[in-house]
Motif scaffolding. Structure first.
Motif, PDB file in Angstrom:
ATOM      1  N   ARG A  69      -3.941  -5.544  10.580  1.00  8.55           N
ATOM      2  CA  ARG A  69      -2.800  -4.636  10.719  1.00  8.55           C
ATOM      3  C   ARG A  69      -3.119  -3.254  10.159  1.00  8.55           C
ATOM      4  O   ARG A  69      -2.605  -2.255  10.637  1.00  8.55           O
ATOM      5  N   GLY A  70      -3.941  -3.231   9.131  1.00  8.44           N
ATOM      6  CA  GLY A  70      -4.352  -1.961   8.536  1.00  8.44           C
ATOM      7  C   GLY A  70      -5.850  -1.921   8.375  1.00  8.44           C
ATOM      8  O   GLY A  70      -6.502  -2.965   8.239  1.00  8.44           O
ATOM      9  N   LEU A  71      -6.413  -0.729   8.397  1.00 12.32           N
ATOM     10  CA  LEU A  71      -7.860  -0.602   8.350  1.00 12.32           C
ATOM     11  C   LEU A  71      -8.248   0.642   7.562  1.00 12.32           C
ATOM     12  O   LEU A  71      -7.662   1.710   7.738  1.00 12.32           O
ATOM     13  N   VAL A  72      -9.230   0.491   6.658  1.00 14.52           N
ATOM     14  CA  VAL A  72      -9.821   1.626   5.954  1.00 14.52           C
ATOM     15  C   VAL A  72     -11.259   1.752   6.439  1.00 14.52           C
ATOM     16  O   VAL A  72     -12.050   0.815   6.303  1.00 14.52           O
ATOM     17  N   VAL A  73     -11.591   2.885   7.030  1.00 15.86           N
ATOM     18  CA  VAL A  73     -12.923   3.104   7.600  1.00 15.86           C
ATOM     19  C   VAL A  73     -13.637   4.144   6.746  1.00 15.86           C
ATOM     20  O   VAL A  73     -13.182   5.279   6.632  1.00 15.86           O
TER      21      VAL A  73
END
Length: 231
Positions: free
Chosen positions: A17-21
């Motif tokens: 649902r959430g992503l840190v790239v």
């Protein structure tokens, strides 16, 4: 580190649902390429930490500036298992900070203890948790081309080794070409999205797709052969 195998990059994009790239261009790491952005668009929150205005950053909800290569200390590990030490040679512009500092502060704000006074503390934790890095002496990283944590078999010139990987996507390939203990990127499409690989001077087939001949300069002058000539 987790004791079980986690999700790969493509599964993260499609299933989280959430992503840190952190400093990554997704078309370069996803087999689906740019079509992976369709899955990325469905995420509730995408946070990108980068020093360049990549396509991934342009599709994010939040972009945080981080230091670029040469603006931070660290010990990157290449795909062939070679660990290098890099040192800051220029200060990051504006409010940008090294990616590990920004990531550590984000984790802390989410309620997890994550305090690292320096990059050395990160490296010490890494060597304590990952056995492959434990045998690297501090001096090795400052000498020559760093240290190998997984050296390939010794073999002269180019070698092809067939690997039984079952039924896989053809893009993953059944063979790996190693030239002078360096991966040959050739015409790998992911290189187009990876500036570091585009500058890889040891991927000789990329620079000389038809092969090349080394010749004594006196002989070359006598025959009228110049760099780039067809022989």
């Amino acid at each position: 580190p987790a004791v079980v195998t986690g999700l790969d990059a493509e599964a993260m994009v499609k299933g989280c649902r959430g992503l840190v790239v952190l400093a990554e261009e997704l078309p370069a790491v996803l087999r689906a390429g740019r079509s992976g952005f369709d899955a990325l668009a469905k995420a509730e929150l995408v946070v990108v930490l980068d020093s360049f205005a990549t396509a991934t950053a342009r599709s994010a909800h939040v972009v945080l500036p981080v230091a670029a290569f040469g603006e931070t200390d660290g010990t990157p590990t290449s795909l062939d298992g070679r660990v290098h030490r890099v040192r800051e040679c220029a200060s990051p512009p504006g409010l940008a900070r090294p990616g590990w500092q920004v990531l550590a502060e984000l984790v802390t704000r989410f309620g997890l203890a994550c305090t690292y006074p320096s990059i050395g503390d990160l490296h010490r934790e890494m060597t304590g948790l990952v056995p492959l890095f434990a045998g690297i002496g501090e001096g090795q990283l400052d000498e020559s081309w760093g240290a190998l944590v997984s050296r390939p078999m010794k073999a002269p010139g180019v070698r092809l080794r067939k690997v039984d990987i079952g039924c896989r996507d053809p893009v993953e390939g059944p063979c790996v070409a190693v030239f002078d203990e360096a991966f040959d990127w050739g015409s790998d499409p992911s290189v187009a999205h990876a500036p570091t690989l585009c500058r890889d001077h040891v991927a000789r087939r990329k620079l000389f797709p038809a092969g090349f001949v080394e010749m004594n300069k006196a002989d070359a002058d006598r025959l009228g052969v110049r760099p780039g000539s067809a022989v």
